[in-house]
Write an enzyme that holds these catalytic residues in place. Structure first.
Site, PDB file in Angstrom:
ATOM      1  N   ARG A 103     -26.060  13.153 -11.125  1.00  0.00           N
ATOM      2  CA  ARG A 103     -26.961  14.245 -10.836  1.00  0.00           C
ATOM      3  C   ARG A 103     -26.814  15.309 -11.900  1.00  0.00           C
ATOM      4  NH1 ARG A 103     -26.848  16.958  -5.028  1.00  0.00           N
ATOM      5  NH2 ARG A 103     -25.041  17.960  -5.933  1.00  0.00           N
ATOM      6  N   THR A 107     -30.539  20.744 -12.627  1.00  0.00           N
ATOM      7  CA  THR A 107     -31.801  20.395 -11.960  1.00  0.00           C
ATOM      8  C   THR A 107     -31.590  19.609 -10.667  1.00  0.00           C
ATOM      9  OG1 THR A 107     -31.969  18.263 -13.084  1.00  0.00           O
ATOM     10  CG2 THR A 107     -32.896  20.172 -14.233  1.00  0.00           C
ATOM     11  N   ASP A 199     -17.000  17.164  -3.728  1.00  0.00           N
ATOM     12  CA  ASP A 199     -17.520  16.198  -4.710  1.00  0.00           C
ATOM     13  C   ASP A 199     -16.754  14.884  -4.550  1.00  0.00           C
ATOM     14  OD1 ASP A 199     -17.639  14.671  -7.232  1.00  0.00           O
ATOM     15  OD2 ASP A 199     -18.866  16.352  -7.898  1.00  0.00           O
ATOM     16  N   ASP A 202     -15.025  13.356  -7.726  1.00  0.00           N
ATOM     17  CA  ASP A 202     -13.844  14.125  -8.136  1.00  0.00           C
ATOM     18  C   ASP A 202     -12.684  13.907  -7.178  1.00  0.00           C
ATOM     19  OD1 ASP A 202     -15.053  15.139 -10.365  1.00  0.00           O
ATOM     20  OD2 ASP A 202     -15.628  17.038  -9.454  1.00  0.00           O
TER      21      ASP A 202
HETATM   22  C1  PRP Z   1     -22.735  12.185  -6.249  1.00  0.00           C
HETATM   23  C2  PRP Z   1     -22.708  11.133  -5.175  1.00  0.00           C
HETATM   24  C3  PRP Z   1     -24.105  10.589  -5.218  1.00  0.00           C
HETATM   25  C4  PRP Z   1     -24.923  11.798  -5.587  1.00  0.00           C
HETATM   26  C5  PRP Z   1     -25.618  12.288  -4.368  1.00  0.00           C
HETATM   27  O1  PRP Z   1     -22.623  11.624  -7.508  1.00  0.00           O
HETATM   28  O2  PRP Z   1     -21.713  10.171  -5.368  1.00  0.00           O
HETATM   29  O3  PRP Z   1     -24.281   9.554  -6.172  1.00  0.00           O
HETATM   30  O4  PRP Z   1     -24.004  12.790  -6.057  1.00  0.00           O
HETATM   31  O5  PRP Z   1     -26.459  13.340  -4.674  1.00  0.00           O
HETATM   32  P1  PRP Z   1     -28.043  13.227  -4.557  1.00  0.00           P
HETATM   33  O6  PRP Z   1     -28.332  12.565  -3.248  1.00  0.00           O
HETATM   34  O7  PRP Z   1     -28.481  14.664  -4.581  1.00  0.00           O
HETATM   35  O8  PRP Z   1     -28.555  12.473  -5.730  1.00  0.00           O
HETATM   36  P2  PRP Z   1     -22.490  12.530  -8.837  1.00  0.00           P
HETATM   37  O9  PRP Z   1     -23.834  12.862  -9.373  1.00  0.00           O
HETATM   38  O10 PRP Z   1     -21.583  13.687  -8.541  1.00  0.00           O
HETATM   39  O11 PRP Z   1     -21.856  11.541  -9.871  1.00  0.00           O
HETATM   40  P3  PRP Z   1     -20.374  10.936  -9.892  1.00  0.00           P
HETATM   41  O12 PRP Z   1     -20.252  10.006  -8.710  1.00  0.00           O
HETATM   42  O13 PRP Z   1     -20.350  10.203 -11.195  1.00  0.00           O
HETATM   43  O14 PRP Z   1     -19.397  12.065  -9.839  1.00  0.00           O
HETATM   44  N1  URA Z   2     -22.442  14.759  -4.337  1.00  0.00           N
HETATM   45  C1  URA Z   2     -21.195  14.911  -3.822  1.00  0.00           C
HETATM   46  O1  URA Z   2     -20.241  14.293  -4.305  1.00  0.00           O
HETATM   47  N2  URA Z   2     -21.025  15.765  -2.795  1.00  0.00           N
HETATM   48  C2  URA Z   2     -22.038  16.456  -2.256  1.00  0.00           C
HETATM   49  O2  URA Z   2     -21.816  17.224  -1.285  1.00  0.00           O
HETATM   50  C3  URA Z   2     -23.324  16.280  -2.805  1.00  0.00           C
HETATM   51  C4  URA Z   2     -23.498  15.428  -3.834  1.00  0.00           C
END
Ligand code: PRP
Ligand code: URA
Length: 208
Positions: A103, A107, A199, A202
């Site tokens: 994400r 944005t 997150d 993380d």
């Molecule tokens: C997080 C999570 C989802 C996404 C959800 O990933 O694991 O994939 O956000 O958010 P959305 O429904 O608004 O798209 P992130 O973008 O943090 O990536 P990562 O898993 O690589 O940290």
């Molecule tokens: N992605 C995450 O990891 N946590 C949230 O709460 C939303 C998006």
């Protein structure tokens, strides 16, 4: 809002531990894997069976065995990786595809960066896995990718969902059943699920 909440007491108990800020990465990973396995048990409840005859050490026996489409599991990188082993413990024959989507922090729109799926996409039933369904952008981008490659049968399994994400997936992909352990209150101004668990990536990988 079309979403199946898996409210098994073990899943709800483990989800509470996962949400807790005091839970560190090692325990978080272990719990997430356990919950993924328990959720996969519920998700696969209606898999078709057929009768076969086998020999036990004592006699012939008419028994049930899985039939129907083969399964594929697609974790959304990164956080979806935390659920793969739990699902594979129940469905070891499933093939694993990977979709990379993150994400954009400004944005909140999904940015696609990787896609590697089994070659027989059209013959498989897919379970897309990601602990978090927030705005829904990442899940929709992943499902779009799978469908572009020929997938026809897709389920979405997440741990915690926001109503916003459920509504958007329902709207864009009404054929995709969503399974979650909880649907929380809302998203905050940064697109995080409230109360959520923070997150997920993380917390799994200890990157913050
Ligand atoms: C997080 C999570 C989802 C996404 C959800 O990933 O694991 O994939 O956000 O958010 P959305 O429904 O608004 O798209 P992130 O973008 O943090 O990536 P990562 O898993 O690589 O940290
Ligand atoms: N992605 C995450 O990891 N946590 C949230 O709460 C939303 C998006």
């Amino acid at each position: 809002m079309q979403v199946k909440i898996i409210d098994h007491p073990l899943i709800q108990h483990k989800l509470t531990l996962i949400r807790d800020i005091k839970t560190g990465p090692k325990e978080f990973r272990e719990l997430l894997e356990e919950v993924a396995m328990l959720m996969a048990y519920e998700l696969t409840r209606n898999l078709p069976l057929e009768e076969i005859v086998i020999d036990t050490p004592v006699a012939k026996c008419s028994c049930k065995t899985l039939t129907g489409k083969k399964l594929g599991v697609v974790p959304i990188l990164r956080a979806g990786l935390g659920m793969v082993n739990g699902v594979l413990r129940l469905i070891p024959a499933a093939k694993v595809g990977h979709v990379g989507v993150y994400r954009d922090p400004e944005t909140l729109k999904p940015v696609e960066y990787y896609c590697k799926l089994p070659s027989d996409v059209a013959e498989r039933e897919f379970i897309v896995i990601d602990p978090m369904l927030a705005t829904g952008g990442s899940a929709i981008a992943t499902i779009d990718m799978l469908k572009r490659k020929g997938a026809r049968h897709i389920k979405l399994m997440c741990l915690v969902a926001a109503p916003e994400g459920v509504h958007l997936v329902n709207e864009r992909h009404p054929d995709v059943e969503i399974y979650a352990a909880a649907v929380d209150e809302r998203l905050n101004d940064h697109g995080y699920i409230v109360p959520g668990l923070g997150d997920a990536g993380d917390r799994i990988f200890g990157t913050k």
